[in-house]
Design a protein around this motif. Structure first.
Motif, PDB file in Angstrom:
ATOM      1  N   ARG A  97       0.882  -1.315   0.028  1.00  0.00           N
ATOM      2  CA  ARG A  97      -0.008   0.042   0.040  1.00  0.00           C
ATOM      3  C   ARG A  97       0.990   1.278   0.071  1.00  0.00           C
ATOM      4  O   ARG A  97       0.490   2.246  -0.679  1.00  0.00           O
ATOM      5  CB  ARG A  97      -0.968   0.037   1.365  1.00  0.00           C
ATOM      6  CG  ARG A  97      -2.153  -0.635   1.092  1.00  0.00           C
ATOM      7  CD  ARG A  97      -3.142  -0.330   2.183  1.00  0.00           C
ATOM      8  NE  ARG A  97      -2.619  -0.605   3.507  1.00  0.00           N
ATOM      9  CZ  ARG A  97      -2.814  -1.783   4.233  1.00  0.00           C
ATOM     10  NH1 ARG A  97      -3.271  -2.756   3.656  1.00  0.00           N
ATOM     11  NH2 ARG A  97      -1.920  -1.570   5.543  1.00  0.00           N
ATOM     12  N   GLU A  98       2.128   1.146   0.844  1.00  0.00           N
ATOM     13  CA  GLU A  98       2.828   2.459   0.885  1.00  0.00           C
ATOM     14  C   GLU A  98       3.624   2.509  -0.478  1.00  0.00           C
ATOM     15  O   GLU A  98       3.661   3.786  -0.755  1.00  0.00           O
ATOM     16  CB  GLU A  98       3.813   2.294   2.049  1.00  0.00           C
ATOM     17  CG  GLU A  98       3.282   2.373   3.327  1.00  0.00           C
ATOM     18  CD  GLU A  98       3.909   1.763   4.398  1.00  0.00           C
ATOM     19  OE1 GLU A  98       3.644   1.937   5.616  1.00  0.00           O
ATOM     20  OE2 GLU A  98       5.253   1.283   4.226  1.00  0.00           O
ATOM     21  N   ALA A  99       3.994   1.676  -1.080  1.00  0.00           N
ATOM     22  CA  ALA A  99       4.716   1.766  -2.358  1.00  0.00           C
ATOM     23  C   ALA A  99       3.824   2.254  -3.498  1.00  0.00           C
ATOM     24  O   ALA A  99       3.902   3.352  -4.149  1.00  0.00           O
ATOM     25  CB  ALA A  99       5.470   0.501  -2.623  1.00  0.00           C
ATOM     26  N   TYR A 100       2.585   1.545  -3.798  1.00  0.00           N
ATOM     27  CA  TYR A 100       1.831   1.839  -4.930  1.00  0.00           C
ATOM     28  C   TYR A 100       1.016   3.019  -4.417  1.00  0.00           C
ATOM     29  O   TYR A 100       0.859   3.929  -5.297  1.00  0.00           O
ATOM     30  CB  TYR A 100       0.922   0.389  -4.769  1.00  0.00           C
ATOM     31  CG  TYR A 100       1.078  -0.725  -4.971  1.00  0.00           C
ATOM     32  CD1 TYR A 100       2.445  -0.965  -5.289  1.00  0.00           C
ATOM     33  CD2 TYR A 100       0.316  -1.863  -4.834  1.00  0.00           C
ATOM     34  CE1 TYR A 100       2.980  -2.368  -5.442  1.00  0.00           C
ATOM     35  CE2 TYR A 100       0.748  -3.034  -5.006  1.00  0.00           C
ATOM     36  CZ  TYR A 100       1.999  -3.299  -5.423  1.00  0.00           C
ATOM     37  OH  TYR A 100       2.550  -4.691  -5.497  1.00  0.00           O
ATOM     38  N   GLY A 101       1.013   3.297  -3.125  1.00  0.00           N
ATOM     39  CA  GLY A 101       0.285   4.543  -2.857  1.00  0.00           C
ATOM     40  C   GLY A 101       0.913   5.901  -3.272  1.00  0.00           C
ATOM     41  O   GLY A 101       0.491   6.823  -3.940  1.00  0.00           O
TER      42      GLY A 101
END
Ligand code: COA
Length: 276
Positions: free
Chosen positions: A89-93
Motif C-alpha cells: 500500500r505504501e509503495a503503490y500509494g
C-alpha cells in the motif's frame, strides 16, 4: 513524521521541485521508509505556489534499483501478510499519487532503473533518460514476475514483442534503447541530462497550469475509454476546468485574436498578463 527522513530529499529552484531518491549507497532501492517519506514529500510539495513542475531523479549514480529485496520483500514476508500488504500500500500509494499529481512531472533517469522503479517511472508524465542509464525488469533473474505494476507498465508503453523479450530475459537496455522502445521520451548524454530536463520543465512552466492538469489526466483517462466515452469525458473535463480558470483561456484567445501578440500554433500566450 516517519523515520528515514533522508531517504528522499528535495529542493526548489525557479519553479521546479527536484525530488530525489536518496539512498545512493543502496542504489536508491525503495525500502518502506523511503516509500513513506516520498508520500509525505509529495504532499508537502503538491500545492506550493512556487512549484510548477516536479522532477523525480536519483542521488548518485542510480535512479532506482527497484524494491529493496531485504527490507521490502524478505523482512515483510517474515512478518506476515499484514506487513506485506502494508508495504505494498505504501509503495503503490505514492506511485498512484504521482500518476495523478497536480503538477506535471518528469522522470530524470540518471542511472540504474530496475523492476519496481518502473512504477514511479510510469507515474511521471514525461521521462528523459541519460544515454548511459540502464533499465531492466530483473525480477525473472531472482525468481519472481514483474509485479507492482511493472508488467502493466511495459505492456502499456512498449510494443508487445519488446515487452515480452524485456520481461522474460531480464536483459539490460540502455537509455537509447529505452527511448527507441518509448519507455522514455528521449535520451541524451548524461552530461546534458539536467539541462535538457530543465529546458523541458521551462516549456511547461510557461503553460496554463489548469490546462496542464486537465490535459495530463485526460491523456491517462481516455487511453482506456471508447471514442464516445472519451468525447463525453473531454467535454465535461474542459467544463470542469473552466470553473477553475475562467480568465486564462479567454486571455489566450484575446492575445491571439484581438492583440495579435502570439500565435497558439507556435507557442503559449503570456500568462503574466492573464493575472491582471
Ligand atoms: N535491494 C536491496 N539492496 C540493494 C538493491 C535492492 N534492489 N540494489 C542494491 N542494493 C544494495 C546492495 O545489496 C549493496 O548493499 P551493501 O553495500 O550493504 O552490500 C548496495 O546496494 C550496493 O549494491 P551493489 O550490488 O554492490 O552495487 P553495484 O553498483 O555493483 O550494482 C546493481 C548495482 C543495481 C546492478 C545491483 O545492486 C543490483 O543488481 N541490484 C538489484 C536490482 C534489482 O534486481 N532490482 C529489482 C528489484 S524488484
Amino acid at each position: 513524521m516517519s523515520e528515514g527522513r533522508d531517504t528522499a530529499i528535495y529542493h526548489i529552484d525557479s519553479g521546479i521541485a527536484w525530488l530525489s531518491f536518496n539512498r545512493p549507497s543502496k542504489r536508491n532501492c525503495m525500502n518502506p521508509a523511503l516509500n513513506r517519506r516520498m508520500l509525505e514529500l509529495l504532499d508537502e510539495i503538491e500545492h506550493r505556489d512556487d512549484v510548477g513542475v516536479l522532477v523525480l531523479t536519483g542521488e548518485g549514480e542510480s535512479w532506482s534499483a527497484g524494491m529493496d529485496l531485504k527490507e521490502y520483500f524478505r523482512e515483510n514476508e517474515a512478518k506476515g501478510l499484514h506487513a506485506i500488504r502494508q508495504a505494498q500500500r505504501e509503495a503503490y500509494g505514492w506511485w498512484r499519487r504521482l500518476r495523478w499529481y497536480q503538477k506535471p512531472t518528469i522522470a530524470m533517469v540518471n542511472g540504474w532503473c530496475f523492476g519496481g522503479g518502473y512504477g514511479p517511472l510510469y507515474a511521471c508524465d514525461l521521462a528523459i533518460a541519460s544515454d548511459e542509464a540502464q533499465f531492466a525488469l530483473s525480477e525473472v533473474n531472482w525468481g519472481i514476475l514483474p509485479g507492482g505494476g511493472a508488467t502493466k507498465v511495459v505492456v502499456d508503453l512498449i510494443p508487445l514483442r519488446d515487452a515480452m523479450y524485456h520481461s522474460l530475459t531480464g536483459e539490460l537496455i540502455d537509455g537509447k534503447r529505452a527511448a527507441a522502445w518509448r519507455l522514455v521520451n528521449e535520451s541524451v548524454p548524461l552530461a546534458d541530462l539536467k539541462d535538457r530536463v530543465t529546458a523541458l520543465a521551462n516549456v511547461l512552466l510557461k503553460k496554463n497550469p489548469v490546462a496542464l492538469k486537465a490535459t495530463k489526466d485526460a491523456v491517462r483517462r481516455v487511453k482506456e475509454m471508447t471514442y464516445d466515452n472519451a468525447e463525453d469525458y473531454l467535454v465535461r473535463a474542459q467544463e470542469a476546468a473552466n470553473s477553475f480558470d475562467n480568465e486564462g483561456r479567454k486571455e489566450g484567445i484575446r492575445q491571439f485574436i484581438d492583440q495579435k501578440t502570439y500565435k497558439p500554433g507556435l507557442g503559449a500566450y503570456d500568462k503574466s498578463k492573464a493575472d491582471r
